[in-house]
Scaffold this active site. Structure first.
Site, PDB file in Angstrom:
ATOM      1  N   ASP A  27      -0.109   4.893   0.822  1.00 15.69           N
ATOM      2  CA  ASP A  27      -0.276   5.847   1.933  1.00 15.69           C
ATOM      3  C   ASP A  27      -0.337   5.089   3.246  1.00 15.69           C
ATOM      4  OD1 ASP A  27      -0.466   8.079   0.194  1.00 15.69           O
ATOM      5  OD2 ASP A  27      -2.465   7.364  -0.331  1.00 15.69           O
ATOM      6  N   ASP A  62       0.852  -1.186   0.000  1.00 10.82           N
ATOM      7  CA  ASP A  62       0.000   0.000   0.000  1.00 10.82           C
ATOM      8  C   ASP A  62       0.893   1.244   0.000  1.00 10.82           C
ATOM      9  OD1 ASP A  62      -2.185   1.730   0.451  1.00 10.82           O
ATOM     10  OD2 ASP A  62      -1.925   1.553   2.626  1.00 10.82           O
ATOM     11  N   ASP A 108      -1.846  -0.706   5.997  1.00 13.73           N
ATOM     12  CA  ASP A 108      -2.165  -0.259   7.358  1.00 13.73           C
ATOM     13  C   ASP A 108      -3.661  -0.295   7.667  1.00 13.73           C
ATOM     14  OD1 ASP A 108      -2.378   1.807   5.420  1.00 13.73           O
ATOM     15  OD2 ASP A 108      -2.539   3.287   7.028  1.00 13.73           O
TER      16      ASP A 108
END
Lengths: 179, 179
Positions: free
Chosen positions: B8, B6, B137
């Site tokens: 960001d 991922d 996240d």
């Protein structure tokens, strides 16, 4: 069923958009009529000395945004969604991504709506995208994986030599895609 | 092995970028220190009456482009590539895609190089992207398919309540990812 649909070719009429812009901007240069296009990349159908001019057409701002929709494509996609299929727009950006990346999203919003942009999957490598079918005008689609989808060829003058794949247009898709 | 990462959170430090911009632009408003962030979406950690101001930060031009890299992330990704893994940056654009879509590409070019942008996969739905691992996240990642990848949680203050997943940071990834 996830149905992946390529954007440029099956949906956005890159070929018409290119030729119209080419004849407007370079009216005295050689041009290749649409039915005589023979290579997947339009630049390969033009003499090498015209390469920079050819590329200047599709690298230009607003080129992608202003591409006309292919006849029947918008209606067909909406119908596939209504039939309950999980339709995604699966598209590869140019390596010179500056204009096309955003404009591909804007094009989808312009011709469908903002919510439809959630169906966009941007990837140089389409073999890592999951789906049952991929409708795409590119003759051979390679990448890092063995693709899960069946490649349905979107029928164009420049992919006639591919003999081993189902092919469709938005005029006959209901006969080709038998669910 | 395809490793999806991922953008960001694990790579681009959205949290630091947001807080720095917030404190610069709204120095007299309430703020949430990084270690006290508890919700995945930063807007949910701020009072509702500040929602428009919060969103104005990350909808602004150049916000995504200017995000600082997470410490150690660039080096880790380069090392994963050197180890022979097929690393892809797998990222979901905002529904208000106008700035972030292009800037995600520019960010990758800025911190790696243009060739690395070919590894970007932009999709709202990550479950249709193939891979062995997804480092992300976000506490729970849902979509149209049952994902093929194992979700490795990129460890953050706001995902501590997730108990059933491996978690890593770029300080300990070599211990967590045992190939």
């Amino acid at each position: 069923m996830i149905i992946l649909v390529d954007q440029d070719g099956p949906l956005a009429d890159f070929e018409k958009g290119f030729l119209d812009a080419w004849r407007t901007q370079f009216p005295n240069e050689h041009f290749v009529p649409l039915h005589q296009r023979r290579t997947f990349y339009v630049r390969d159908d033009y003499p090498k000395e015209l390469r920079d001019k050819v590329e200047s057409i599709y690298f230009a701002p607003r080129f992608y945004l202003n591409l006309p929709p292919v006849n029947g494509s918008l209606e067909a996609l909406k119908m596939l969604v209504e039939l309950g299929h999980d339709v995604r727009i699966c598209t590869s950006p140019l390596s010179r991504y500056e204009n096309c990346v955003l404009e591909k999203y804007q094009w989808v919003e312009k011709h469908f709506d903002r919510d439809f942009t959630k169906r966009i999957v941007l990837s140089k490598d389409k073999t890592i995208i999951r789906g049952k079918l991929l409708i795409d005008d590119k003759p051979v689609i390679e990448g890092g994986e063995t693709a899960e989808w069946e490649h349905i060829l979107y029928d164009c003058s420049y992919n006639q030599e591919v003999g081993n794949k189902k092919r469709l247009t938005w005029a006959n898709w209901k006969d080709v895609l038998v669910f």
